[in-house]
Design an enzyme around this catalytic site. Structure first.
Site, PDB file in Angstrom:
ATOM      1  CB  ALA A 156      -0.932   0.000   1.207  1.00 36.38           C
ATOM      2  CD  GLN A 172       1.418  -7.106   0.517  1.00 39.13           C
ATOM      3  OE1 GLN A 172       2.182  -6.167   0.712  1.00 39.13           O
ATOM      4  NE2 GLN A 172       0.949  -7.834   1.503  1.00 39.13           N
ATOM      5  CB  ILE A 209      -6.856  -4.167  -5.138  1.00 38.38           C
ATOM      6  CG1 ILE A 209      -7.219  -3.008  -4.184  1.00 38.38           C
ATOM      7  CG2 ILE A 209      -6.549  -5.434  -4.327  1.00 38.38           C
ATOM      8  CD1 ILE A 209      -8.481  -3.248  -3.363  1.00 38.38           C
ATOM      9  CG  HIS A 220      -3.974  -9.026  -1.528  1.00 37.66           C
ATOM     10  ND1 HIS A 220      -3.458  -8.153  -0.610  1.00 37.66           N
ATOM     11  CD2 HIS A 220      -3.526 -10.261  -1.149  1.00 37.66           C
ATOM     12  CE1 HIS A 220      -2.727  -8.821   0.294  1.00 37.66           C
ATOM     13  NE2 HIS A 220      -2.754 -10.092  -0.026  1.00 37.66           N
ATOM     14  CB  CYS A 280     -19.327 -14.407 -12.576  1.00 39.67           C
ATOM     15  SG  CYS A 280     -20.215 -15.874 -11.992  1.00 39.67           S
ATOM     16  CB  CYS A 295     -18.902 -18.865 -15.002  1.00 39.67           C
ATOM     17  SG  CYS A 295     -19.447 -17.199 -15.461  1.00 39.67           S
ATOM     18  CB  SER A 302       3.781  -3.598   7.302  1.00 37.98           C
ATOM     19  OG  SER A 302       2.582  -4.213   6.895  1.00 37.98           O
ATOM     20  CB  ILE A 347       7.753   5.008  -1.542  1.00 41.48           C
ATOM     21  CG1 ILE A 347       7.842   3.962  -0.429  1.00 41.48           C
ATOM     22  CG2 ILE A 347       7.797   4.335  -2.917  1.00 41.48           C
ATOM     23  CD1 ILE A 347       6.597   3.128  -0.264  1.00 41.48           C
TER      24      ILE A 347
HETATM   25 ZN   LIG Z   1     -21.110 -16.593 -13.997  1.00 45.14          ZN
END
Ligand SMILES: [Zn+2]
Length: 253
Positions: free
Chosen positions: A29, A106, A108, A126, A134, A137, A201, A243
């Site tokens: 993060a 990690q 998203i 993650h 879905c 499927c 971390s 960073i």
């Molecule tokens: Zn489906």
């Protein structure tokens, strides 16, 4: 060693990058806070105010699915406005230079892809919150599709192919880790000469195991994180500075 100041940290990191031909970054993060994405786990972060909805609750309850999607839609202005920061751009520069084969994250937020990494070269432990799938499927849906149906029906929609629930393409608490991503991350950690752990971390398992795995396979290990991590004593170099400030000099190189 722990870099005594930012300038020497950047210099030492530059030397190690120059001496390496196969660099594997691993991001958490901390690399995205510059882009306005909050660290959900941090004190005062979203997860300390809003309890995360575990996967079994999402599966079992329409109310839980509705709440989960309401929260996601509430975050959309934040995710939609986020642009890659200096950290993302520096890693993308190393990728374009052929030094980074792929990146493990990690996060998203899709910001590594937005900075120039091919989707296939971003290993997401993650998942990804910028689209939906879905859970039966695996059919992919974009968020506007979900939002439109949510607004029309007043409830989270199900898959049009198999009637199973549609969920952001993230890994929730209680949901199995993605096997393919874990396998690829393991191979990357085992076959690199420099492993960069950035903005994590390093406490969440199994992510926390990758720095040690790389180190055991002969890579040098650099940890860049504002706060100390539990793996710092393993590292060849620890940089406890911002960073963006640390990686900014590597943008465009
Ligand atoms: Zn489906």
């Amino acid at each position: 060693m722990i870099a005594p100041d930012l300038r020497s940290g950047v210099e030492l990191l530059g030397d190690m990058i120059a001496a390496s031909s196969r660099i594997v970054p691993f991001t958490g993060a901390g690399i995205s806070t510059e882009s306005g994405i909050p660290d959900f786990r941090s004190p005062g972060g979203l997860w300390t105010r809003n309890r995360p909805i575990p996967f079994d609750e999402f599966l079992a309850s329409q109310d839980a699915r509705d709440e989960s999607w309401r929260r996601r839609f509430a975050m959309e202005p934040t995710f939609a406005a986020a642009k890659p920061g200096r950290g993302h751009r520096a890693l993308a520069s190393l990728y374009r230079a052929g030094k980074v084969p792929a990146i493990i994250t990690q996060n998203i937020d899709n910001l590594h892809q937005a900075s120039g990494f091919a989707s296939d070269h971003v290993i997401e432990l993650h998942g990804n919150t910028t689209y939906a799938r879905c859970i039966g499927c695996g059919q992919a849906y974009d968020l506007p599709w979900v939002k439109k149906r949510f607004d029309e029906q007043g409830a989270a929609p199900d898959c049009t192919l198999c009637d199973e629930p549609v969920k952001t393409a993230t890994i929730s608490f209680g949901q199995a880790m993605p096997e393919d991503a874990m396998q690829r991350a393991t191979e990357l950690a085992q076959h690199c000469d420099l492993f960069l752990a950035i903005g994590s971390s390093l406490v969440v398992w199994p992510a926390a195991g990758f720095p040690m795995m790389a180190k055991n396979c002969g890579a040098r290990l650099v940890i860049i994180n504002r706060e100390p991590t539990e793996q710092d004593e393993l590292a060849d170099l620890v940089i406890r500075y911002d960073i963006g400030e640390t990686l900014g000099p590597f943008v465009g190189n």
